[in-house]
Design a protein around this motif. Sequence first.
Motif, PDB file in Angstrom:
ATOM      1  N   TYR A   1      15.284  -5.581   0.625  1.00 28.31           N
ATOM      2  CA  TYR A   1      14.855  -4.437   0.894  1.00 28.31           C
ATOM      3  C   TYR A   1      14.354  -3.643   1.175  1.00 28.31           C
ATOM      4  N   ALA A   2      13.741  -3.269   2.789  1.00 29.24           N
ATOM      5  CA  ALA A   2      12.636  -1.593   2.073  1.00 29.24           C
ATOM      6  C   ALA A   2      13.123  -0.392   1.868  1.00 29.24           C
ATOM      7  N   THR A   3      13.112   0.060   1.357  1.00 28.44           N
ATOM      8  CA  THR A   3      13.916   1.907   1.160  1.00 28.44           C
ATOM      9  C   THR A   3      12.404   2.904   1.690  1.00 28.44           C
ATOM     10  N   LEU A   4      13.258   3.745   2.107  1.00 31.33           N
ATOM     11  CA  LEU A   4      12.616   4.892   2.239  1.00 31.33           C
ATOM     12  C   LEU A   4      12.937   5.922   1.252  1.00 31.33           C
ATOM     13  N   THR A   5      11.523   6.747   0.677  1.00 28.47           N
ATOM     14  CA  THR A   5      11.705   7.330  -0.937  1.00 28.47           C
ATOM     15  C   THR A   5      12.245   8.551  -0.935  1.00 28.47           C
ATOM     16  N   PRO A   6      12.085   9.319  -1.382  1.00 29.12           N
ATOM     17  CA  PRO A   6      12.292  11.145  -1.360  1.00 29.12           C
ATOM     18  C   PRO A   6      10.738  11.413  -0.485  1.00 29.12           C
ATOM     19  N   ALA A   7       9.982  10.610  -1.057  1.00 26.63           N
ATOM     20  CA  ALA A   7       8.263  11.632  -0.705  1.00 26.63           C
ATOM     21  C   ALA A   7       8.389  10.546   0.541  1.00 26.63           C
ATOM     22  N   GLY A   8       8.499   9.635   1.332  1.00 28.74           N
ATOM     23  CA  GLY A   8       8.369   9.150   2.501  1.00 28.74           C
ATOM     24  C   GLY A   8       9.236  10.088   3.646  1.00 28.74           C
ATOM     25  N   LEU A   9      10.321  10.221   3.317  1.00 28.74           N
ATOM     26  CA  LEU A   9      11.351  11.079   3.680  1.00 28.74           C
ATOM     27  C   LEU A   9      10.262  12.703   4.838  1.00 28.74           C
TER      28      LEU A   9
ATOM     29  N   ARG B   1       0.980  -0.938  -0.119  1.00 30.07           N
ATOM     30  CA  ARG B   1       0.012  -0.102  -0.042  1.00 30.07           C
ATOM     31  C   ARG B   1       0.792   1.445  -0.325  1.00 30.07           C
ATOM     32  N   MET B   2       2.166   1.436   0.739  1.00 31.98           N
ATOM     33  CA  MET B   2       2.729   2.390   0.781  1.00 31.98           C
ATOM     34  C   MET B   2       3.550   2.651  -0.462  1.00 31.98           C
ATOM     35  N   GLU B   3       4.208   1.796  -0.904  1.00 31.44           N
ATOM     36  CA  GLU B   3       4.871   1.596  -2.268  1.00 31.44           C
ATOM     37  C   GLU B   3       3.820   2.466  -3.591  1.00 31.44           C
ATOM     38  N   ALA B   4       2.203   1.858  -3.483  1.00 30.82           N
ATOM     39  CA  ALA B   4       1.682   2.762  -4.758  1.00 30.82           C
ATOM     40  C   ALA B   4       1.478   4.013  -4.495  1.00 30.82           C
ATOM     41  N   ARG B   5       1.477   4.701  -3.236  1.00 37.74           N
ATOM     42  CA  ARG B   5       1.712   5.685  -2.826  1.00 37.74           C
ATOM     43  C   ARG B   5       3.375   6.698  -2.343  1.00 37.74           C
ATOM     44  N   GLY B   6       4.536   5.828  -3.679  1.00 41.07           N
ATOM     45  CA  GLY B   6       5.191   6.259  -3.722  1.00 41.07           C
ATOM     46  C   GLY B   6       6.440   6.382  -2.275  1.00 41.07           C
ATOM     47  N   LEU B   7       5.783   5.976  -1.045  1.00 43.08           N
ATOM     48  CA  LEU B   7       6.560   6.760   0.735  1.00 43.08           C
ATOM     49  C   LEU B   7       7.449   5.327   0.992  1.00 43.08           C
TER      50      LEU B   7
END
Length: 151
Positions: free
Chosen positions: A98-106, A78-84
């Motif tokens: 790995y689960a990674t934090l995107t710039p949008a998630g940060l 769900r979070m991937e679909a929102r780009g987080l």
Amino acid sequence: MDTRWLTPEELAAWRSYTTLTELLEVELGRDLGPSGLSYPDYLVLVMLSEAEPHRLRMQELGAALSWSKSRLSHQLRRMEARGLVGREDCPSDARGTYATLTPAGLAAIRAAAPLHVASVRRLVVDVLTGEELATLGALSDKLRDRLDARG
């Protein structure tokens, strides 16, 4: 097996605790509303933002959150679909991810953190004395250690 039933005092304490934890989770989630994040979103983003370099193996993230593999996978989808968040293969282990934090998630965690801290202060920290807060921390550690020891 002989069941040691809870005394009325023990039952009252237990029910008070379980009601408190449920109410806290609901209220913390509600207070995050303006950020667009759910409480589980926030928990994932906190873990990834505190890791270096903003990524964790899926197994580590699941263990840190005490979530099942299935729950973590659905939440990340769900979070991937929102780009987080994103996912990366682990170069040293073909089965690892790995689960990674995107710039949008940060950006989302940075925007949501002040809301969360204000909520924690309002609901817990500012209600308790310093001594009560230390006791809460010690009791929480004691119970968590008991659960961790059981595996």
